[in-house]
Design a protein around this motif. Structure first.
Motif, PDB file in Angstrom:
ATOM      1  N   LEU A 115       0.838  -1.192   0.000  1.00 56.76           N
ATOM      2  CA  LEU A 115       0.000   0.000   0.000  1.00 56.76           C
ATOM      3  C   LEU A 115       0.876   1.246   0.000  1.00 56.76           C
ATOM      4  O   LEU A 115       1.743   1.400   0.855  1.00 56.76           O
ATOM      5  CB  LEU A 115      -0.896   0.000   1.247  1.00 56.76           C
ATOM      6  CG  LEU A 115      -1.902   1.139   1.390  1.00 56.76           C
ATOM      7  CD1 LEU A 115      -3.069   0.941   0.429  1.00 56.76           C
ATOM      8  CD2 LEU A 115      -2.415   1.219   2.828  1.00 56.76           C
ATOM      9  N   ALA A 116       0.667   2.114  -0.988  1.00 58.04           N
ATOM     10  CA  ALA A 116       1.348   3.403  -1.017  1.00 58.04           C
ATOM     11  C   ALA A 116       0.416   4.441  -0.403  1.00 58.04           C
ATOM     12  O   ALA A 116      -0.760   4.515  -0.758  1.00 58.04           O
ATOM     13  CB  ALA A 116       1.703   3.790  -2.447  1.00 58.04           C
ATOM     14  N   VAL A 117       0.935   5.222   0.538  1.00 59.04           N
ATOM     15  CA  VAL A 117       0.112   6.174   1.284  1.00 59.04           C
ATOM     16  C   VAL A 117       0.683   7.582   1.156  1.00 59.04           C
ATOM     17  O   VAL A 117       1.900   7.776   1.237  1.00 59.04           O
ATOM     18  CB  VAL A 117       0.065   5.790   2.786  1.00 59.04           C
ATOM     19  CG1 VAL A 117      -0.804   6.778   3.567  1.00 59.04           C
ATOM     20  CG2 VAL A 117      -0.447   4.363   2.963  1.00 59.04           C
ATOM     21  N   LYS A 118      -0.196   8.559   0.944  1.00 53.75           N
ATOM     22  CA  LYS A 118       0.218   9.962   0.940  1.00 53.75           C
ATOM     23  C   LYS A 118      -0.572  10.708   2.014  1.00 53.75           C
ATOM     24  O   LYS A 118      -1.804  10.732   1.990  1.00 53.75           O
ATOM     25  CB  LYS A 118       0.006  10.627  -0.423  1.00 53.75           C
ATOM     26  CG  LYS A 118       0.547  12.060  -0.460  1.00 53.75           C
ATOM     27  CD  LYS A 118       0.624  12.607  -1.888  1.00 53.75           C
ATOM     28  CE  LYS A 118      -0.739  12.994  -2.402  1.00 53.75           C
ATOM     29  NZ  LYS A 118      -0.658  13.714  -3.709  1.00 53.75           N
ATOM     30  N   LEU A 119       0.160  11.316   2.964  1.00 50.32           N
ATOM     31  CA  LEU A 119      -0.467  12.065   4.043  1.00 50.32           C
ATOM     32  C   LEU A 119      -0.892  13.449   3.557  1.00 50.32           C
ATOM     33  O   LEU A 119      -0.451  13.902   2.491  1.00 50.32           O
ATOM     34  CB  LEU A 119       0.518  12.209   5.203  1.00 50.32           C
ATOM     35  CG  LEU A 119       1.023  10.911   5.840  1.00 50.32           C
ATOM     36  CD1 LEU A 119       2.047  11.230   6.928  1.00 50.32           C
ATOM     37  CD2 LEU A 119      -0.122  10.097   6.408  1.00 50.32           C
ATOM     38  N   ARG A 124       4.991  10.750   1.770  1.00 45.80           N
ATOM     39  CA  ARG A 124       4.623   9.461   1.179  1.00 45.80           C
ATOM     40  C   ARG A 124       5.398   8.341   1.853  1.00 45.80           C
ATOM     41  O   ARG A 124       6.555   8.513   2.217  1.00 45.80           O
ATOM     42  CB  ARG A 124       4.929   9.448  -0.330  1.00 45.80           C
ATOM     43  CG  ARG A 124       4.152  10.483  -1.134  1.00 45.80           C
ATOM     44  CD  ARG A 124       4.679  10.536  -2.561  1.00 45.80           C
ATOM     45  NE  ARG A 124       4.017  11.551  -3.351  1.00 45.80           N
ATOM     46  CZ  ARG A 124       3.028  11.319  -4.213  1.00 45.80           C
ATOM     47  NH1 ARG A 124       2.605  10.074  -4.398  1.00 45.80           N
ATOM     48  NH2 ARG A 124       2.485  12.298  -4.903  1.00 45.80           N
ATOM     49  N   PHE A 125       4.760   7.194   1.992  1.00 45.39           N
ATOM     50  CA  PHE A 125       5.459   6.024   2.522  1.00 45.39           C
ATOM     51  C   PHE A 125       4.748   4.753   2.061  1.00 45.39           C
ATOM     52  O   PHE A 125       3.603   4.793   1.599  1.00 45.39           O
ATOM     53  CB  PHE A 125       5.547   6.065   4.055  1.00 45.39           C
ATOM     54  CG  PHE A 125       4.220   6.072   4.769  1.00 45.39           C
ATOM     55  CD1 PHE A 125       3.589   4.878   5.125  1.00 45.39           C
ATOM     56  CD2 PHE A 125       3.607   7.273   5.114  1.00 45.39           C
ATOM     57  CE1 PHE A 125       2.383   4.882   5.797  1.00 45.39           C
ATOM     58  CE2 PHE A 125       2.395   7.279   5.791  1.00 45.39           C
ATOM     59  CZ  PHE A 125       1.780   6.081   6.135  1.00 45.39           C
ATOM     60  N   CYS A 155      -4.427   6.752  -1.150  1.00 47.27           N
ATOM     61  CA  CYS A 155      -3.831   5.415  -1.120  1.00 47.27           C
ATOM     62  C   CYS A 155      -3.893   4.747  -2.486  1.00 47.27           C
ATOM     63  O   CYS A 155      -4.832   4.958  -3.268  1.00 47.27           O
ATOM     64  CB  CYS A 155      -4.578   4.531  -0.117  1.00 47.27           C
ATOM     65  SG  CYS A 155      -4.608   5.155   1.582  1.00 47.27           S
ATOM     66  N   TRP A 156      -2.881   3.919  -2.729  1.00 47.25           N
ATOM     67  CA  TRP A 156      -2.840   3.080  -3.929  1.00 47.25           C
ATOM     68  C   TRP A 156      -2.456   1.681  -3.464  1.00 47.25           C
ATOM     69  O   TRP A 156      -1.388   1.482  -2.874  1.00 47.25           O
ATOM     70  CB  TRP A 156      -1.825   3.597  -4.936  1.00 47.25           C
ATOM     71  CG  TRP A 156      -2.166   4.955  -5.465  1.00 47.25           C
ATOM     72  CD1 TRP A 156      -2.852   5.262  -6.594  1.00 47.25           C
ATOM     73  CD2 TRP A 156      -1.842   6.218  -4.862  1.00 47.25           C
ATOM     74  NE1 TRP A 156      -2.981   6.619  -6.732  1.00 47.25           N
ATOM     75  CE2 TRP A 156      -2.372   7.233  -5.690  1.00 47.25           C
ATOM     76  CE3 TRP A 156      -1.150   6.571  -3.694  1.00 47.25           C
ATOM     77  CZ2 TRP A 156      -2.215   8.581  -5.392  1.00 47.25           C
ATOM     78  CZ3 TRP A 156      -1.016   7.912  -3.391  1.00 47.25           C
ATOM     79  CH2 TRP A 156      -1.536   8.904  -4.235  1.00 47.25           C
ATOM     80  N   MET A 157      -3.317   0.703  -3.750  1.00 50.07           N
ATOM     81  CA  MET A 157      -3.124  -0.653  -3.240  1.00 50.07           C
ATOM     82  C   MET A 157      -2.903  -1.625  -4.393  1.00 50.07           C
ATOM     83  O   MET A 157      -3.605  -1.572  -5.413  1.00 50.07           O
ATOM     84  CB  MET A 157      -4.355  -1.068  -2.418  1.00 50.07           C
ATOM     85  CG  MET A 157      -4.250  -2.403  -1.730  1.00 50.07           C
ATOM     86  SD  MET A 157      -5.547  -2.589  -0.457  1.00 50.07           S
ATOM     87  CE  MET A 157      -7.043  -2.466  -1.483  1.00 50.07           C
ATOM     88  N   LEU A 158      -1.931  -2.512  -4.232  1.00 47.99           N
ATOM     89  CA  LEU A 158      -1.625  -3.517  -5.251  1.00 47.99           C
ATOM     90  C   LEU A 158      -2.404  -4.792  -4.949  1.00 47.99           C
ATOM     91  O   LEU A 158      -2.221  -5.408  -3.897  1.00 47.99           O
ATOM     92  CB  LEU A 158      -0.126  -3.809  -5.270  1.00 47.99           C
ATOM     93  CG  LEU A 158       0.356  -4.837  -6.297  1.00 47.99           C
ATOM     94  CD1 LEU A 158       0.093  -4.342  -7.719  1.00 47.99           C
ATOM     95  CD2 LEU A 158       1.835  -5.138  -6.100  1.00 47.99           C
TER      96      LEU A 158
END
Length: 217
Positions: A115-119, A124-125, A155-158
């Motif tokens: 999961l890519a997360v942007k606050l 980003r983490f 969020c971007w989830m694979l």
């Protein structure tokens, strides 16, 4: 308010079949433990047939208090126990999750997805999900990230399917709760705040594949 031993739980079971998800069942609470409830095998209220449940099945439940008021909560199957009769272990609701208003939601399945997360401050983490569902996710991340309750995350989830194909799902989620773990990591529980239907359907497809995996173990 919490359900009690010998009370009757009234249940509906999450299903890809909309009609099946509307069927009403009832089951007696046989035991009340620290982390779970043990219930008898549910009975179809209409035809009296027993309902076979599987590990991971999601439940929408309610019980009645002494005044006949319905108290609702969502749960899922944790396991099974053979006693004099077969009992089913389901997750006990937290007190603040029991409500007088029905709040049915999509079921969730345990899943470790990238999961890519942007606050909100553009930090980003990368993190990994703990569970995933059509209504939200929870994920685990390094404790150094300042994630706060009530804020929204991009969020971007694979997603990885059984046929080997990969897909990405993008959405905006709202942080419902953040818990600090003994390991120093954080567990972040989110509900979807903005997600289009095609993205949601991809996630639900993944969840049903995972649920079938649990059933076949």
């Amino acid at each position: 308010m919490q359900p009690k031993v010998n009370q009757i739980l009234y249940l509906q079971v999450a299903s890809a079949d909309e009609e099946a998800s509307k069927i009403n069942y009832k089951a007696r609470i046989a035991d009340y433990r620290e982390q779970d409830l043990l219930i008898e095998v549910p009975i179809n209220e209409e035809n009296g047939k027993l309902k076979k449940l599987y590990l991971g099945d999601e439940l929408s439940a309610y019980f009645l208090n002494e005044n006949g008021v319905k108290h609702y909560f969502n749960s899922h199957v944790l396991g099974f126990r053979e006693d004099v009769i077969k009992l089913i272990s389901i997750r006990k609701p937290d007190p603040d999750q029991v409500t007088k208003v029905q709040r049915r939601s999509f079921f969730r399945v345990p899943a470790e997805l990238e999961l890519a997360v942007k606050l909100p401050d553009q930090t980003r983490f990368l993190a990994y999900t703990d569970d995933v569902g059509g209504g939200g996710i929870s994920f685990l991340a390094d404790g150094k990230w300042q994630v706060k309750e009530g804020e929204t995350l991009e969020c971007w989830m694979l997603l990885s399917y059984k046929n080997g194909s990969l897909d990405h799902s993008g959405f905006v989620s709202e942080v419902v709760r953040v818990e600090k773990l003994e390991s120093g990591r954080i567990q972040v529980m989110c509900k979807f705040a903005q997600i289009n239907d095609s993205e949601r359907q991809r996630i639900i497809r993944y969840c049903f594949e995972r649920q079938l995996d649990f059933r076949n173990r």
